[in-house]
Every structure is written in C-alpha cells, then in structure tokens.
Design a protein around this motif. Structure first.
Motif, PDB file in Angstrom:
ATOM      1  N   THR A   1       0.832  -1.196   0.000  1.00 43.21           N
ATOM      2  CA  THR A   1       0.000   0.000   0.000  1.00 43.21           C
ATOM      3  C   THR A   1       0.868   1.249   0.000  1.00 43.21           C
ATOM      4  OG1 THR A   1      -0.138   0.025   2.403  1.00 43.21           O
ATOM      5  CG2 THR A   1      -1.833  -1.229   1.221  1.00 43.21           C
ATOM      6  N   VAL A   2       0.229   2.394  -0.169  1.00 42.91           N
ATOM      7  CA  VAL A   2       0.987   3.654  -0.196  1.00 42.91           C
ATOM      8  C   VAL A   2       1.664   3.909   1.145  1.00 42.91           C
ATOM      9  CG1 VAL A   2       0.812   6.138  -0.569  1.00 42.91           C
ATOM     10  CG2 VAL A   2      -0.586   4.573  -1.930  1.00 42.91           C
ATOM     11  N   PHE A   3       0.957   3.636   2.231  1.00 43.62           N
ATOM     12  CA  PHE A   3       1.544   3.842   3.558  1.00 43.62           C
ATOM     13  C   PHE A   3       2.714   2.887   3.791  1.00 43.62           C
ATOM     14  CE2 PHE A   3      -2.952   5.242   4.964  1.00 43.62           C
ATOM     15  CZ  PHE A   3      -2.723   6.496   4.447  1.00 43.62           C
ATOM     16  N   SER A   4       2.561   1.632   3.349  1.00 43.11           N
ATOM     17  CA  SER A   4       3.650   0.661   3.521  1.00 43.11           C
ATOM     18  C   SER A   4       4.864   1.021   2.678  1.00 43.11           C
ATOM     19  CB  SER A   4       3.152  -0.742   3.155  1.00 43.11           C
ATOM     20  OG  SER A   4       2.092  -1.137   3.998  1.00 43.11           O
ATOM     21  N   GLN A   5       4.639   1.559   1.495  1.00 42.69           N
ATOM     22  CA  GLN A   5       5.760   1.989   0.674  1.00 42.69           C
ATOM     23  C   GLN A   5       6.536   3.138   1.314  1.00 42.69           C
ATOM     24  OE1 GLN A   5       4.180   2.913  -3.201  1.00 42.69           O
ATOM     25  NE2 GLN A   5       3.822   0.750  -3.756  1.00 42.69           N
ATOM     26  N   GLU A   6       5.822   4.082   1.939  1.00 42.72           N
ATOM     27  CA  GLU A   6       6.503   5.183   2.633  1.00 42.72           C
ATOM     28  C   GLU A   6       7.305   4.674   3.819  1.00 42.72           C
ATOM     29  OE1 GLU A   6       3.750   8.200   3.644  1.00 42.72           O
ATOM     30  OE2 GLU A   6       3.259   8.723   1.568  1.00 42.72           O
ATOM     31  N   LYS A   7       6.755   3.729   4.555  1.00 37.21           N
ATOM     32  CA  LYS A   7       7.493   3.149   5.674  1.00 37.21           C
ATOM     33  C   LYS A   7       8.746   2.418   5.188  1.00 37.21           C
ATOM     34  CE  LYS A   7       3.729   2.551   8.988  1.00 37.21           C
ATOM     35  NZ  LYS A   7       2.955   1.575   9.804  1.00 37.21           N
ATOM     36  N   TYR A   8       8.624   1.720   4.061  1.00 38.66           N
ATOM     37  CA  TYR A   8       9.780   1.021   3.500  1.00 38.66           C
ATOM     38  C   TYR A   8      10.875   1.997   3.089  1.00 38.66           C
ATOM     39  CZ  TYR A   8      12.434  -2.124   0.450  1.00 38.66           C
ATOM     40  OH  TYR A   8      13.433  -2.856  -0.135  1.00 38.66           O
ATOM     41  N   LYS A   9      10.467   3.097   2.462  1.00 35.88           N
ATOM     42  CA  LYS A   9      11.447   4.107   2.060  1.00 35.88           C
ATOM     43  C   LYS A   9      12.148   4.731   3.264  1.00 35.88           C
ATOM     44  CE  LYS A   9       9.214   5.483  -2.286  1.00 35.88           C
ATOM     45  NZ  LYS A   9       8.561   6.599  -3.018  1.00 35.88           N
ATOM     46  N   LEU A  10      11.365   5.074   4.286  1.00 33.73           N
ATOM     47  CA  LEU A  10      11.956   5.685   5.478  1.00 33.73           C
ATOM     48  C   LEU A  10      12.928   4.726   6.163  1.00 33.73           C
ATOM     49  CD1 LEU A  10       8.857   7.514   7.040  1.00 33.73           C
ATOM     50  CD2 LEU A  10      10.793   8.536   5.839  1.00 33.73           C
ATOM     51  N   LYS A  11      12.587   3.449   6.191  1.00 36.45           N
ATOM     52  CA  LYS A  11      13.462   2.473   6.830  1.00 36.45           C
ATOM     53  C   LYS A  11      14.788   2.350   6.085  1.00 36.45           C
ATOM     54  CE  LYS A  11      13.553  -2.364   8.323  1.00 36.45           C
ATOM     55  NZ  LYS A  11      12.786  -3.647   8.358  1.00 36.45           N
ATOM     56  N   LYS A  12      14.742   2.329   4.765  1.00 34.83           N
ATOM     57  CA  LYS A  12      15.976   2.218   3.987  1.00 34.83           C
ATOM     58  C   LYS A  12      16.769   3.517   4.009  1.00 34.83           C
ATOM     59  CE  LYS A  12      15.147  -1.990   2.902  1.00 34.83           C
ATOM     60  NZ  LYS A  12      15.960  -3.078   3.535  1.00 34.83           N
ATOM     61  N   GLN A  13      16.077   4.659   4.062  1.00 41.09           N
ATOM     62  CA  GLN A  13      16.788   5.933   4.138  1.00 41.09           C
ATOM     63  C   GLN A  13      17.542   6.085   5.452  1.00 41.09           C
ATOM     64  OE1 GLN A  13      13.904   8.963   3.338  1.00 41.09           O
ATOM     65  NE2 GLN A  13      13.939   8.654   1.110  1.00 41.09           N
ATOM     66  N   LYS A  14      16.970   5.624   6.539  1.00 37.66           N
ATOM     67  CA  LYS A  14      17.671   5.683   7.816  1.00 37.66           C
ATOM     68  C   LYS A  14      18.947   4.839   7.807  1.00 37.66           C
ATOM     69  CE  LYS A  14      13.677   6.630  10.766  1.00 37.66           C
ATOM     70  NZ  LYS A  14      12.815   6.121  11.877  1.00 37.66           N
ATOM     71  N   LYS A  15      18.940   3.780   7.032  1.00 39.65           N
ATOM     72  CA  LYS A  15      20.097   2.880   7.012  1.00 39.65           C
ATOM     73  C   LYS A  15      21.157   3.328   6.023  1.00 39.65           C
ATOM     74  CE  LYS A  15      21.312  -2.009   6.554  1.00 39.65           C
ATOM     75  NZ  LYS A  15      20.785  -3.389   6.327  1.00 39.65           N
ATOM     76  N   TYR A  16      20.738   3.774   4.835  1.00 39.21           N
ATOM     77  CA  TYR A  16      21.698   4.062   3.771  1.00 39.21           C
ATOM     78  C   TYR A  16      21.855   5.563   3.479  1.00 39.21           C
ATOM     79  CZ  TYR A  16      21.246  -0.929   2.799  1.00 39.21           C
ATOM     80  OH  TYR A  16      21.227  -2.289   2.912  1.00 39.21           O
ATOM     81  N   ALA A  17      20.909   6.370   3.869  1.00 34.80           N
ATOM     82  CA  ALA A  17      21.002   7.818   3.613  1.00 34.80           C
ATOM     83  C   ALA A  17      20.600   8.595   4.865  1.00 34.80           C
ATOM     84  CB  ALA A  17      20.116   8.209   2.436  1.00 34.80           C
ATOM     85  N   PRO A  18      21.378   8.452   5.930  1.00 34.13           N
ATOM     86  CA  PRO A  18      21.013   9.164   7.176  1.00 34.13           C
ATOM     87  C   PRO A  18      21.222  10.670   7.026  1.00 34.13           C
ATOM     88  CG  PRO A  18      23.147   8.109   7.419  1.00 34.13           C
ATOM     89  CD  PRO A  18      22.612   7.678   6.081  1.00 34.13           C
ATOM     90  N   LYS A  19      20.408  11.415   7.757  1.00 32.00           N
ATOM     91  CA  LYS A  19      20.480  12.872   7.751  1.00 32.00           C
ATOM     92  C   LYS A  19      20.732  13.363   9.171  1.00 32.00           C
ATOM     93  CE  LYS A  19      17.350  13.426   3.804  1.00 32.00           C
ATOM     94  NZ  LYS A  19      16.084  14.055   3.324  1.00 32.00           N
ATOM     95  N   VAL A  20      21.584  14.364   9.281  1.00 31.83           N
ATOM     96  CA  VAL A  20      21.936  14.946  10.579  1.00 31.83           C
ATOM     97  C   VAL A  20      21.373  16.358  10.637  1.00 31.83           C
ATOM     98  CG1 VAL A  20      23.802  15.605  12.125  1.00 31.83           C
ATOM     99  CG2 VAL A  20      24.026  13.553  10.713  1.00 31.83           C
ATOM    100  N   LEU A  21      20.603  16.635  11.671  1.00 33.48           N
ATOM    101  CA  LEU A  21      20.001  17.950  11.865  1.00 33.48           C
ATOM    102  C   LEU A  21      20.543  18.554  13.158  1.00 33.48           C
ATOM    103  CD1 LEU A  21      17.951  20.108  10.986  1.00 33.48           C
ATOM    104  CD2 LEU A  21      16.202  18.870  12.299  1.00 33.48           C
ATOM    105  N   LEU A  22      21.222  19.680  13.043  1.00 26.25           N
ATOM    106  CA  LEU A  22      21.809  20.343  14.193  1.00 26.25           C
ATOM    107  C   LEU A  22      20.794  21.298  14.805  1.00 26.25           C
ATOM    108  CD1 LEU A  22      25.379  21.162  12.826  1.00 26.25           C
ATOM    109  CD2 LEU A  22      24.645  19.180  14.160  1.00 26.25           C
ATOM    110  N   ARG A  23      20.570  21.177  16.104  1.00 23.09           N
ATOM    111  CA  ARG A  23      19.637  22.034  16.815  1.00 23.09           C
ATOM    112  C   ARG A  23      20.285  22.531  18.107  1.00 23.09           C
ATOM    113  NH1 ARG A  23      13.826  18.769  16.541  1.00 23.09           N
ATOM    114  NH2 ARG A  23      13.482  18.978  14.265  1.00 23.09           N
TER     115      ARG A  23
END
Length: 351
Positions: free
Chosen positions: A26-48
């Motif tokens: 589903t669309v929601f499952s696809q977004e969850k899959y993308k977020l899971k792979k992005q956290k592993k292979y394309a992490p982002k650092v936000l300075l606060r």
C-alpha cells in the motif's frame, strides 16, 4: 555500491527497483519502506540548539536512571509549580546530574540566581549543565553551597526586630550625612580658581587609555590556538561558591522558591531543613519517583503547619503520531512519570 561511492538516495532507489514486493504494498507501507531504507543508507543529521526538553528526552530514553526517571512533563511541571521566573532566587537540591539546575538557569535567562545546595561536604555532580550550552551570563548566576552554610546564615539572621531596626538606622544615617553637607556647602565661600583647576584635572585623567591595551592583547593571545587560528574564549564554569554578600542577602531575605529532586535521600528530613530558608509565601515543588516518600513528607508538613496548599500530582503524558490520515497515539509509551509534591511555605504559629 557503497564501495563504488554511490549516494544514499541511489542505493535506496536501486533497492526499490529490485524489490519484488514493493509494488504490491500500500501507499503507507511503501513510505514506511522508504523511510526504513533511508535511515540505514542515507542518514540525515540535523543540528539544533540544546534545550531542557531535548536534553531531558535524550537522557530519559538512553540513561533514565541518571536523571531519576524524570520525564519532560514532570520537569516542566516542577518549574511551573515552583513559580520559576525572571529575577527569582531559586534554591535547588539537584541529585539528578544537574538537569533541574540547568532548566532553572535556562528559564531565568541571566536575570536571577540559582543556588544548588547539597548534603555533606562533597558537592553533587551537575555535569549535565555543560550540554545546555548556556551563555557566560547565565553560567555566572549558578552557585553551589553546602546546606550547613545556608542553615548557619538562617540561624544568624533570626535576630529580634529591634536589632534589625538598629541595623537599618546605621545604614541610613551615613547616607544622610552627604545630603547635609551638600545643603550647607553654599553658605561657605568657594574659590573658583581652585574649582576650575580641579575640573581641568578631572577632564584630563580619562584621556589616558593606555592601560587596557596589554589586557586586550593578552585576551587575544588566549583566544588563539597553537596553529594561530582564533578559538572561542573559555566560558566560566558553573557551580562556583557564592560571594559573602550574596549569602548574607539570602540569609536575610530568603529564597523565592524551592525545587527538590533527590531520589536517593529521605525527603522528609531534607525538606524540614530547607523550608526555613525560604521567604514567607514562597512556593516549593518536590519530585520523587515513588509516592510513599512524598505522602510521608506531606503528612509531616501538615502536622507541623509549615506549609499550606499541599497537593501531590502525578503527571500524565500521551504522545501522538501526527501524519496525514494516520494521526493516533503511539503504540508504545511510558505510563509513569513520577510524583510531585507542591505547596506554599507559611509562618509557623507559636505553640
């Protein structure tokens, strides 16, 4: 692909293209899959910028025992019930690593003072204050003093009203002497030449500004590293001893509020020693992980008639997941945030 230097987004796109089940999701499952792979292979650092909330949430998730299992809503409720605001003199017993003292200093904003007292001869650790990244003005208003010294000042300040009135007269009388001299000075003849000479000498003195130059050069040298690059000056360390004038002021006027966060100490005996240090009508808030120590302390205060408006509060927090068409409470939450005893200190009636 990582060894070849491919970017994280390219790796995620390749994984999606090679996945046989991605198209059936589903669309929601696809977004969850993308977020899971992005956290592993394309992490982002936000300075606060660090804040009381972010620091408390971080410690509560990783090292909750170091802060006495204090949740962020319990910390905010402590500050509110203690009426911590600008130009306040806050007395704190911080046995949770400096989380409470740092939150109080952040709310004061460099206007009031916070005194962290401790039992015994060794001060308690307040290393968490370093993570707040407070300014030098805020850090200079954080003090540490043993409870014995504060109690000795309070016992010395319990003098009769007649003595305090004589002290006030002694302070006022020297201030009245220059006024009389100024009023009587026009009756005496004044030498205008001497006064003109004094005026000229006074105008000449501020012109010589050669003294501060070596001090600035010394500071500039201290702000440079070994390689010649400029570095930020070292901020003053929090938790220095208060000056005798400040201690005397606290002994005469008392503190405006009290916050206690000492999970490993007996609350009843600690509060009995701390309440006389407050001014009358000053609020206080006491945090503890369990209910029974606060209930015993509340009964003791009711019997001794040292405080009014006593109540024990249990903070409650529910976190929500806010997403399009998927807003609901989190599936896993912490249902316990400790207890807080609050009240107002009053004058103990004579028996």
């Amino acid at each position: 692909m990582k060894r070849e230097g491919a970017s994280g987004d390219a790796i995620v796109e390749a994984l999606i293209a090679n996945s046989s089940t991605f198209g059936n999701k589903t669309v929601f499952s696809q977004e969850k899959y993308k977020l899971k792979k992005q956290k592993k292979y394309a992490p982002k650092v936000l300075l606060r910028r660090p804040s009381s909330r972010s620091i408390c949430e971080t410690y509560f998730k990783k090292y909750p025992a170091r802060i006495g299992f204090m949740r962020v809503d319990a910390l905010s409720l402590l500050l509110s019930m203690a009426n911590v605001g600008a130009y306040s003199d806050v007395l704190a017993v911080d046995m949770v690593g400096g989380l409470v003292v740092g939150a109080v200093a952040e709310r004061l904003g460099g206007t009031g003072y916070v005194c962290s007292t401790y039992l015994g001869s060794a001060p308690s650790s307040i290393d968490i204050i370093r993570m707040y990244n407070l300014s030098s003005d805020m850090t200079s208003r954080i003090f540490q003093a043993p409870l014995g010294d504060l109690c000795s000042l309070q016992s010395a300040g319990d003098a009769p009203s007649v003595l305090s009135g004589s002290i006030q007269r002694d302070v006022v009388e020297p201030a009245a002497v220059p006024d009389e001299s100024l009023q009587s000075s026009p009756a005496k003849p004044i030498n205008t030449e001497v006064s003109d000479g004094n005026a000229q000498s006074m105008t000449v003195q501020p012109i010589n500004m050669e003294v501060p130059e070596p001090a600035t050069d010394h500071l500039n040298q201290d702000c440079k590293g070994s390689n010649g690059n400029s570095i930020a000056p070292k901020a003053p360390r929090a938790g220095k001893a208060p000056s005798p004038e400040r201690m005397k002021y606290w002994g005469e006027h008392g503190f405006s509020s009290l916050i206690v966060a000492a999970p490993d100490h007996e609350v009843e005996s600690v509060v009995t020693d701390l309440l006389p240090l407050l001014s009358y009508s000053a609020p206080f808030a006491i945090y503890h992980q369990y209910l029974q120590p606060l209930a015993t302390c509340m009964h003791s205060l009711q019997v001794s008639k040292m405080a009014i408006a006593l109540q024990i509060t249990e903070p409650w927090l529910r976190e929500y997941q806010v997403l399009p068409s998927r807003t609901h409470p989190h599936m896993q939450m912490n249902a316990f945030g400790g207890y807080i005893l609050s009240g107002i200190r009053i004058h103990k009636p004579d028996p």
